[in-house]
Scaffold this active site. Structure first.
Site, PDB file in Angstrom:
ATOM      1  N   CYS A  41       3.966 -49.714 -46.811  1.00  0.00           N
ATOM      2  CA  CYS A  41       5.107 -50.183 -45.947  1.00  0.00           C
ATOM      3  C   CYS A  41       4.344 -50.443 -44.892  1.00  0.00           C
ATOM      4  CB  CYS A  41       6.152 -48.858 -46.136  1.00  0.00           C
ATOM      5  SG  CYS A  41       5.892 -47.683 -44.902  1.00  0.00           S
ATOM      6  N   CYS A 114       8.511 -51.065 -49.260  1.00  0.00           N
ATOM      7  CA  CYS A 114       9.370 -52.012 -48.342  1.00  0.00           C
ATOM      8  C   CYS A 114       9.247 -53.344 -48.676  1.00  0.00           C
ATOM      9  CB  CYS A 114       9.328 -51.568 -46.889  1.00  0.00           C
ATOM     10  SG  CYS A 114       8.222 -52.463 -45.990  1.00  0.00           S
ATOM     11  N   CYS A 121       1.933 -58.525 -47.892  1.00  0.00           N
ATOM     12  CA  CYS A 121       0.934 -57.878 -48.908  1.00  0.00           C
ATOM     13  C   CYS A 121       1.264 -58.053 -50.037  1.00  0.00           C
ATOM     14  CB  CYS A 121       0.474 -56.736 -48.554  1.00  0.00           C
ATOM     15  SG  CYS A 121      -0.830 -56.104 -49.503  1.00  0.00           S
TER      16      CYS A 121
END
Length: 178
Positions: A41, A114, A121
């Site tokens: 995240c 998230c 990414c």
């Protein structure tokens, strides 16, 4: 007499350099095929830490679990620690880490929890399987203490369902291929 698990598959001799051969050790299929999981995240302070703790708790020795952040906060949110403790899961010794420490490593599963981390990414080169679980960030919920705790509890419940389902799917796949 102690009963052995029916999944006992292999028995190997372990030998240490400079010592006599050691006793025979038994390994189960699950030990040999331990799954490596990385949860990502942005801040690595709440959602990914919660998911890491859930994987460790629910998956046990079958999983080698890590979490990281694209921009780590450097700490675990105190309400994440408190609300996980309510569930009997201690994440207080986990640490907020940067994703960069996992560069070049291979993982069976890489999971972004998230949307921002998923955008930053979208592809992790060391992942066999990459998943995205869009999860609201309880850290940004305003209100009194109980309202904020309830937001963390909802996040834990959501992630617990997803983690449990993935673990069950992995175990079913492993059983079907045995």
């Amino acid at each position: 007499m102690k009963r052995h698990s029916p999944v006992l598959a292999h028995s190997v001799t372990v030998q240490y350099i400079g010592r006599k051969p050691s006793r025979r050790l038994a390994y189960t299929n699950s030990c040999i095929s331990m799954k490596r999981v990385l949860i990502i995240c942005t801040g690595n302070s709440a959602r990914s830490q919660i998911a890491e703790g859930l994987f460790r708790h629910l998956g046990g020795a079958d999983f080698n679990v890590h979490s990281a952040g694209t921009r780590p906060a450097g700490l675990i949110h105190p309400l994440a620690v408190d609300t996980m403790r309510e569930r009997g899961i201690d994440i207080s010794n986990q640490t907020s880490k940067s994703l960069s420490i996992y560069d070049g490593q291979r993982f069976d599963y890489v999971i972004t929890v998230c949307d921002e981390a998923h955008q930053v990414c979208p592809f992790f080169s060391g992942a066999k399987i990459q998943l995205h679980w869009s999860t609201p960030d309880p850290s940004f919920v305003s209100g009194n203490d109980e309202e904020r705790r309830e937001a963390f509890r909802r996040t834990i419940a959501l992630l617990e369902e997803r983690v449990s389902n993935l673990i069950a799917e992995i175990k079913n796949t492993k059983a079907a291929s045995s």
